[in-house]
Design a protein around this motif. Sequence first.
Motif, PDB file in Angstrom:
ATOM      1  N   ILE A 176      -1.439   2.794  -0.272  1.00 34.94           N
ATOM      2  CA  ILE A 176      -2.410   2.053   0.537  1.00 34.94           C
ATOM      3  C   ILE A 176      -2.778   2.892   1.756  1.00 34.94           C
ATOM      4  N   ASN A 177      -4.048   3.052   1.979  1.00 38.93           N
ATOM      5  CA  ASN A 177      -4.512   3.771   3.161  1.00 38.93           C
ATOM      6  C   ASN A 177      -4.518   2.847   4.376  1.00 38.93           C
ATOM      7  N   GLY A 178      -3.991   3.343   5.494  1.00 37.56           N
ATOM      8  CA  GLY A 178      -4.100   2.626   6.757  1.00 37.56           C
ATOM      9  C   GLY A 178      -3.209   1.417   6.903  1.00 37.56           C
ATOM     10  N   LEU A 179      -2.121   1.320   6.127  1.00 36.95           N
ATOM     11  CA  LEU A 179      -1.263   0.132   6.239  1.00 36.95           C
ATOM     12  C   LEU A 179      -0.572   0.079   7.595  1.00 36.95           C
ATOM     13  N   LYS A 180      -0.085   1.200   8.062  1.00 38.35           N
ATOM     14  CA  LYS A 180       0.603   1.222   9.369  1.00 38.35           C
ATOM     15  C   LYS A 180      -0.374   0.851  10.479  1.00 38.35           C
ATOM     16  N   TRP A 181      -1.590   1.382  10.405  1.00 40.08           N
ATOM     17  CA  TRP A 181      -2.595   1.071  11.428  1.00 40.08           C
ATOM     18  C   TRP A 181      -2.923  -0.423  11.418  1.00 40.08           C
ATOM     19  N   THR A 182      -3.034  -1.003  10.224  1.00 41.56           N
ATOM     20  CA  THR A 182      -3.309  -2.443  10.113  1.00 41.56           C
ATOM     21  C   THR A 182      -2.160  -3.252  10.702  1.00 41.56           C
ATOM     22  N   ASN A 183      -0.933  -2.869  10.395  1.00 43.06           N
ATOM     23  CA  ASN A 183       0.226  -3.574  10.963  1.00 43.06           C
ATOM     24  C   ASN A 183       0.229  -3.490  12.484  1.00 43.06           C
ATOM     25  N   ASP A 184      -0.085  -2.308  13.004  1.00 45.29           N
ATOM     26  CA  ASP A 184      -0.030  -2.100  14.466  1.00 45.29           C
ATOM     27  C   ASP A 184      -1.158  -2.819  15.188  1.00 45.29           C
ATOM     28  N   THR A 185      -2.321  -2.897  14.589  1.00 48.97           N
ATOM     29  CA  THR A 185      -3.483  -3.455  15.285  1.00 48.97           C
ATOM     30  C   THR A 185      -3.747  -4.919  14.956  1.00 48.97           C
ATOM     31  N   SER A 186      -3.421  -5.336  13.730  1.00 51.64           N
ATOM     32  CA  SER A 186      -3.751  -6.707  13.313  1.00 51.64           C
ATOM     33  C   SER A 186      -2.536  -7.556  12.986  1.00 51.64           C
ATOM     34  N   GLY A 187      -1.366  -6.957  12.989  1.00 51.11           N
ATOM     35  CA  GLY A 187      -0.149  -7.699  12.709  1.00 51.11           C
ATOM     36  C   GLY A 187       0.315  -7.526  11.274  1.00 51.11           C
ATOM     37  N   HIS A 188       1.581  -7.825  11.062  1.00 49.50           N
ATOM     38  CA  HIS A 188       2.177  -7.595   9.743  1.00 49.50           C
ATOM     39  C   HIS A 188       1.657  -8.551   8.681  1.00 49.50           C
ATOM     40  N   GLU A 189       1.178  -9.716   9.090  1.00 52.12           N
ATOM     41  CA  GLU A 189       0.607 -10.627   8.094  1.00 52.12           C
ATOM     42  C   GLU A 189      -0.643 -10.022   7.483  1.00 52.12           C
ATOM     43  N   ALA A 190      -1.438  -9.364   8.307  1.00 53.64           N
ATOM     44  CA  ALA A 190      -2.620  -8.682   7.774  1.00 53.64           C
ATOM     45  C   ALA A 190      -2.213  -7.531   6.863  1.00 53.64           C
ATOM     46  N   GLY A 191      -1.152  -6.821   7.274  1.00 57.29           N
ATOM     47  CA  GLY A 191      -0.645  -5.753   6.418  1.00 57.29           C
ATOM     48  C   GLY A 191      -0.108  -6.284   5.109  1.00 57.29           C
ATOM     49  N   ASP A 192       0.584  -7.422   5.164  1.00 58.52           N
ATOM     50  CA  ASP A 192       1.101  -8.034   3.933  1.00 58.52           C
ATOM     51  C   ASP A 192      -0.033  -8.445   3.004  1.00 58.52           C
ATOM     52  N   GLN A 193      -1.148  -8.866   3.597  1.00 62.14           N
ATOM     53  CA  GLN A 193      -2.276  -9.262   2.770  1.00 62.14           C
ATOM     54  C   GLN A 193      -2.844  -8.069   2.010  1.00 62.14           C
ATOM     55  N   GLY A 217       7.762   1.329  -2.798  1.00 63.58           N
ATOM     56  CA  GLY A 217       7.961   1.548  -1.374  1.00 63.58           C
ATOM     57  C   GLY A 217       7.090   0.600  -0.586  1.00 63.58           C
ATOM     58  N   GLY A 218       7.058   0.770   0.732  1.00 64.16           N
ATOM     59  CA  GLY A 218       6.271  -0.130   1.563  1.00 64.16           C
ATOM     60  C   GLY A 218       4.810  -0.188   1.174  1.00 64.16           C
ATOM     61  N   ASP A 219       4.192   0.990   1.003  1.00 64.20           N
ATOM     62  CA  ASP A 219       2.778   1.050   0.637  1.00 64.20           C
ATOM     63  C   ASP A 219       2.555   1.828  -0.648  1.00 64.20           C
ATOM     64  N   GLU A 220       3.610   2.037  -1.430  1.00 60.89           N
ATOM     65  CA  GLU A 220       3.535   2.881  -2.617  1.00 60.89           C
ATOM     66  C   GLU A 220       3.741   2.051  -3.887  1.00 60.89           C
ATOM     67  N   PHE A 221       2.911   2.362  -4.875  1.00 60.05           N
ATOM     68  CA  PHE A 221       2.942   1.651  -6.147  1.00 60.05           C
ATOM     69  C   PHE A 221       2.872   2.664  -7.277  1.00 60.05           C
TER      70      PHE A 221
END
Length: 292
Positions: A176-193, A217-221
């Motif tokens: 997944i591209n930008g998962l860490k950025w999404t978690n940092d800026t929009s919260g982990h719920e947005a990242g989970d989505q 992994g966290g963002d790996e499939f």
Amino acid sequence: MKMPESLQKEVIDTIEWYYVLDEETGRVLYASQALIEQCGPDLMEKGYREALAGSPLLRIFEAPIPPEGSLEWELAIGEQNSYLLIRNRRIWHKRHKCRVGVVIHASDVIGVSRDLSGLILEYKQVVEKNRKLMEELEWNAYHDRLTALYNRNRYMTDSEALFSHETGYGVASFDINGLKWTNDTSGHEAGDQLIRCAGDALKTMEKEGKAYCYRVGGDEFVLVLRDTTEEELRAACDTVCRRAAPCEMAAGYALAGPDMGFGAVSKLADDWMYEQKRRMKGEPVKNSKGDT
């Protein structure tokens, strides 16, 4: 061996209620003292019909005997939970057709039976609860809770048990591209989505055919196709990335060749996926797919 009369008496005395009834005259020939006390002295002096007129105990003596000569039935007496169990046997006594009856207070037996039934039900509930718990533990051991895909444990198991002895399979890696950025800026719920979107896209591939899909992994499939071609593998990658929107994913794939172990195929897919990821970020790349 004939039982001595003294022992016969001891045995008979252990039976609380018993009787011998002359069915032709309706008179009770013999009865236990406890039964006489319960029915009254008229039981022996008069016929049972007169002695027990209007009493539910009358049914003890009036129930019909079947042709085979034995019968068991339950009779409700008094309280709802108070029962009598009567066992009867037809005999001939002094050329008279008679009936020998033994009356058992079954309320205690029924109470014990109900207690046992309760224990059995409770045991079954515990077994069922444990079964569900074991199924849940087994599911959790091999699945990712957020996406319901297989997890890394299952991936490692399958790579040894299923794929390491095969050829003709393909491995696709996704990130997944930008998962860490999404978690940092929009919260982990947005990242989970975003993770769920990726998981749902892969899950559709499982349902449609021969794909095995994993969150490793966290963002790996990872997606594995058995007995596939490069064209099918490429199409699967494109389909997953398209269905994952708005989640953006980088993807790379590799097809197993002769004498290639699963680890080598997986590394080729990872290398190409990371190359695509750098390209999507606008970073310089070292290789092209043709060089790998």
